[in-house]
Structures are given as structure tokens and as C-alpha cells.
Design a protein around this motif. Structure first.
Motif, PDB file in Angstrom:
ATOM      1  N   TYR A 107       0.831  -1.201   0.000  1.00  0.00           N
ATOM      2  CA  TYR A 107       0.000   0.000   0.000  1.00  0.00           C
ATOM      3  C   TYR A 107       0.871   1.258   0.000  1.00  0.00           C
ATOM      4  O   TYR A 107       1.835   1.362   0.762  1.00  0.00           O
ATOM      5  N   LEU A 108       0.512   2.182  -0.858  1.00  0.00           N
ATOM      6  CA  LEU A 108       1.186   3.479  -0.861  1.00  0.00           C
ATOM      7  C   LEU A 108       0.742   4.327   0.327  1.00  0.00           C
ATOM      8  O   LEU A 108       1.487   5.173   0.806  1.00  0.00           O
ATOM      9  N   ASP A 109      -0.480   4.073   0.779  1.00  0.00           N
ATOM     10  CA  ASP A 109      -1.003   4.817   1.913  1.00  0.00           C
ATOM     11  C   ASP A 109      -2.037   3.959   2.624  1.00  0.00           C
ATOM     12  O   ASP A 109      -2.582   3.009   2.046  1.00  0.00           O
ATOM     13  N   GLY A 110      -2.322   4.284   3.856  1.00  0.00           N
ATOM     14  CA  GLY A 110      -3.303   3.538   4.635  1.00  0.00           C
ATOM     15  C   GLY A 110      -2.983   3.628   6.112  1.00  0.00           C
ATOM     16  O   GLY A 110      -1.814   3.734   6.499  1.00  0.00           O
ATOM     17  N   ASN A 111      -3.996   3.614   6.931  1.00  0.00           N
ATOM     18  CA  ASN A 111      -3.779   3.666   8.365  1.00  0.00           C
ATOM     19  C   ASN A 111      -4.855   2.879   9.093  1.00  0.00           C
ATOM     20  O   ASN A 111      -5.868   2.490   8.503  1.00  0.00           O
ATOM     21  N   LEU A 112      -4.617   2.642  10.385  1.00  0.00           N
ATOM     22  CA  LEU A 112      -5.483   1.791  11.186  1.00  0.00           C
ATOM     23  C   LEU A 112      -6.047   2.560  12.369  1.00  0.00           C
ATOM     24  O   LEU A 112      -5.453   3.525  12.853  1.00  0.00           O
ATOM     25  N   SER A 113      -7.205   2.115  12.831  1.00  0.00           N
ATOM     26  CA  SER A 113      -7.773   2.624  14.078  1.00  0.00           C
ATOM     27  C   SER A 113      -8.447   1.456  14.789  1.00  0.00           C
ATOM     28  O   SER A 113      -8.677   0.391  14.197  1.00  0.00           O
ATOM     29  N   ASP A 114      -8.756   1.641  16.065  1.00  0.00           N
ATOM     30  CA  ASP A 114      -9.456   0.580  16.801  1.00  0.00           C
ATOM     31  C   ASP A 114     -10.285   1.174  17.926  1.00  0.00           C
ATOM     32  O   ASP A 114     -10.027   2.293  18.410  1.00  0.00           O
ATOM     33  N   LEU A 115     -11.286   0.434  18.306  1.00  0.00           N
ATOM     34  CA  LEU A 115     -12.178   0.784  19.415  1.00  0.00           C
ATOM     35  C   LEU A 115     -12.119  -0.359  20.414  1.00  0.00           C
ATOM     36  O   LEU A 115     -12.432  -1.502  20.060  1.00  0.00           O
ATOM     37  N   SER A 116     -11.700  -0.069  21.632  1.00  0.00           N
ATOM     38  CA  SER A 116     -11.472  -1.148  22.586  1.00  0.00           C
ATOM     39  C   SER A 116     -12.032  -0.804  23.966  1.00  0.00           C
ATOM     40  O   SER A 116     -12.273   0.370  24.292  1.00  0.00           O
ATOM     41  N   LEU A 117     -12.204  -1.843  24.754  1.00  0.00           N
ATOM     42  CA  LEU A 117     -12.608  -1.713  26.150  1.00  0.00           C
ATOM     43  C   LEU A 117     -11.421  -2.101  27.016  1.00  0.00           C
ATOM     44  O   LEU A 117     -10.863  -3.189  26.852  1.00  0.00           O
ATOM     45  N   SER A 118     -11.003  -1.213  27.908  1.00  0.00           N
ATOM     46  CA  SER A 118      -9.854  -1.493  28.768  1.00  0.00           C
ATOM     47  C   SER A 118     -10.300  -1.607  30.217  1.00  0.00           C
ATOM     48  O   SER A 118     -11.277  -0.981  30.644  1.00  0.00           O
ATOM     49  N   ILE A 119      -9.568  -2.422  30.962  1.00  0.00           N
ATOM     50  CA  ILE A 119      -9.816  -2.610  32.394  1.00  0.00           C
ATOM     51  C   ILE A 119      -8.512  -2.351  33.137  1.00  0.00           C
ATOM     52  O   ILE A 119      -7.478  -2.954  32.849  1.00  0.00           O
ATOM     53  N   PHE A 120      -8.570  -1.435  34.090  1.00  0.00           N
ATOM     54  CA  PHE A 120      -7.415  -1.079  34.906  1.00  0.00           C
ATOM     55  C   PHE A 120      -7.663  -1.603  36.311  1.00  0.00           C
ATOM     56  O   PHE A 120      -8.656  -1.263  36.944  1.00  0.00           O
ATOM     57  N   VAL A 121      -6.724  -2.432  36.812  1.00  0.00           N
ATOM     58  CA  VAL A 121      -6.836  -3.020  38.139  1.00  0.00           C
ATOM     59  C   VAL A 121      -5.632  -2.567  38.968  1.00  0.00           C
ATOM     60  O   VAL A 121      -4.554  -3.152  38.872  1.00  0.00           O
TER      61      VAL A 121
END
Length: 216
Positions: A197-211
Motif C-alpha cells: 500500500y502506498l497509503d493507509g492507516n489503522l484505528s481501533d475501538l477497545s474496552l480497557s480494564i485497569f486493576v
């Protein structure tokens, strides 16, 4: 020497005055691809009649978080994490046969993983009792494997995503947050030459847990 010691004491005073929490961080979610531009010079990706659809299937991460809370204004706090991520990407190929030019036929599907070492940094503001929002940046070292023949190679990319999060502190021992992360650099490629790919990017949606293990 005396001046040097006094300077260190003055610099360390604000840090020592902060409340500190630290503990385990874990999470996971779904991913998205954006602005993919196929490289026509790439032997594999430039084949006429083929359709390419690379996907970012999911992300998982595990790390350790340090949270610094300002004593004079506990609504404001800072998070810094040391995290390892595993991103699963899907490489999908399909084509239109010559005898059936209107029928898209799957060619093959490949799943490959990317490991990431990340150092997220964020500033957060507590809106009400347990609810807070934050914004930050996340330096990323992305590591993938590239196997042009029988010899595998490791290929590294750098990214600097920004992230937004909305979280809720359930108790002193549990904190959850919904995090959206958007990267600005191309980490999809896994080859130094003939990049897919000459160009392209990623993103994500996540659930995090901090203990938190320690809260001072």
C-alpha cells in the motif's frame, strides 16, 4: 554541588506530592482500516482483475499503568502505560474469472498478526463522581513478519496514534474505559520493498480494564 541538590529537590517536589496508583491494564476490541491505496508496482497487489480487501479484525493488549493524580485538583490525572498489543489483520483476495466476468470469486484469505510495543500517555478530567474523559498520544513500534521465501524477516514500522477515552472508576480496585485510537502512519505494509500500500492507516475501538495493585 549544593545548588544542584537544591534543584533536584525542587523538581522532585511536585512529583512526590502527587497521588500514585499503578497496576495491571488489559483490554481488547475491534479494528478498522482507512484510506487504503494499493501500490500498482507491487507484483501481488498490482495484478489486473484482482480485488483486495485487507481488514483489521481485532486487537488485544496487556500492560502496566501508572496513574498520577494532582492532590490540589483530583479531577485532573495523568496515565502512562507500558503495553504490548497483538493486532490480527486479514488479507483477502478475490477475482473475476474470464468465463464469468460478473461473478466475484474468492481467491484466498490470509490472517497475519502484528505485535506492538506502545507507551500511551494521556491527560484526563473527572466529569462527575466516577465518570471521566481523556485524550492522549501513543508512540508505537509495530513489528510484523515478512517471508519472501523460506527465510522470515522482521519488519518494523513506527506510528503515533492519538486516542480518546471515556471511563468510569467503579472502585479503588477497578476502572473501565472505552478507548478509540487512530493512527496516522502506514503500519499495514510488511515488506521494505514492493510495499502493498502506498497509503493507509489503522484505528481501533477497545474496552480497557485497569486493576490497581497500589494506591497511595
Amino acid at each position: 554541588m549544593k545548588r544542584f541538590i537544591v534543584s533536584l529537590l525542587l523538581l522532585s517536589a511536585p512529583l512526590s506530592a502527587q497521588r500514585l496508583m499503578h497496576g495491571l491494564l488489559l483490554g481488547g476490541g475491534i479494528g478498522f482500516t482507512h484510506n487504503l491505496e494499493v501500490n500498482p508496482a507491487c507484483d501481488e497487489y498490482g495484478r489486473d482483475g484482482f480485488i483486495y480487501n485487507d481488514t483489521f479484525d481485532y486487537t488485544l493488549y496487556l500492560g502496566y499503568r501508572f496513574r498520577f493524580i494532582l492532590p490540589r485538583n483530583e479531577r485532573i490525572f495523568f496515565d502512562t502505560d507500558a503495553t504490548f498489543r497483538y493486532n490480527k489483520l486479514g488479507v483477502h483476495r478475490a477475482y473475476y474469472p474470464e468465463n464469468k466476468p460478473d461473478e466475484l470469486t474468492p481467491f484466498w484469505t490470509l490472517r497475519n498478526g502484528h505485535g506492538q510495543f506502545t507507551l500511551p500517555l494521556s491527560v484526563n478530567y473527572r466529569l462527575v463522581k466516577g465518570l471521566y474523559a481523556g485524550v492522549g498520544v501513543e508512540p508505537v513500534l509495530d513489528i510484523s513478519t515478512y517471508s519472501p521465501g523460506d527465510m522470515p524477516f522482521f519488519y518494523c514500522n513506527f506510528d503515533l496514534p492519538v486516542h480518546l477515552k471515556v471511563g468510569y472508576t467503579i472502585s479503588k480496585r477497578v476502572d473501565i474505559a472505552l478507548v478509540y485510537r487512530y493512527g496516522f502512519f502506514n503500519t499495514i505494509n510488511d515488506a521494505k520493498e514492493h510495499k502493498a500500500y502506498l497509503d493507509g492507516n489503522l484505528s481501533d475501538l477497545s474496552l480497557s480494564i485497569f486493576v490497581p495493585f497500589v494506591a497511595k
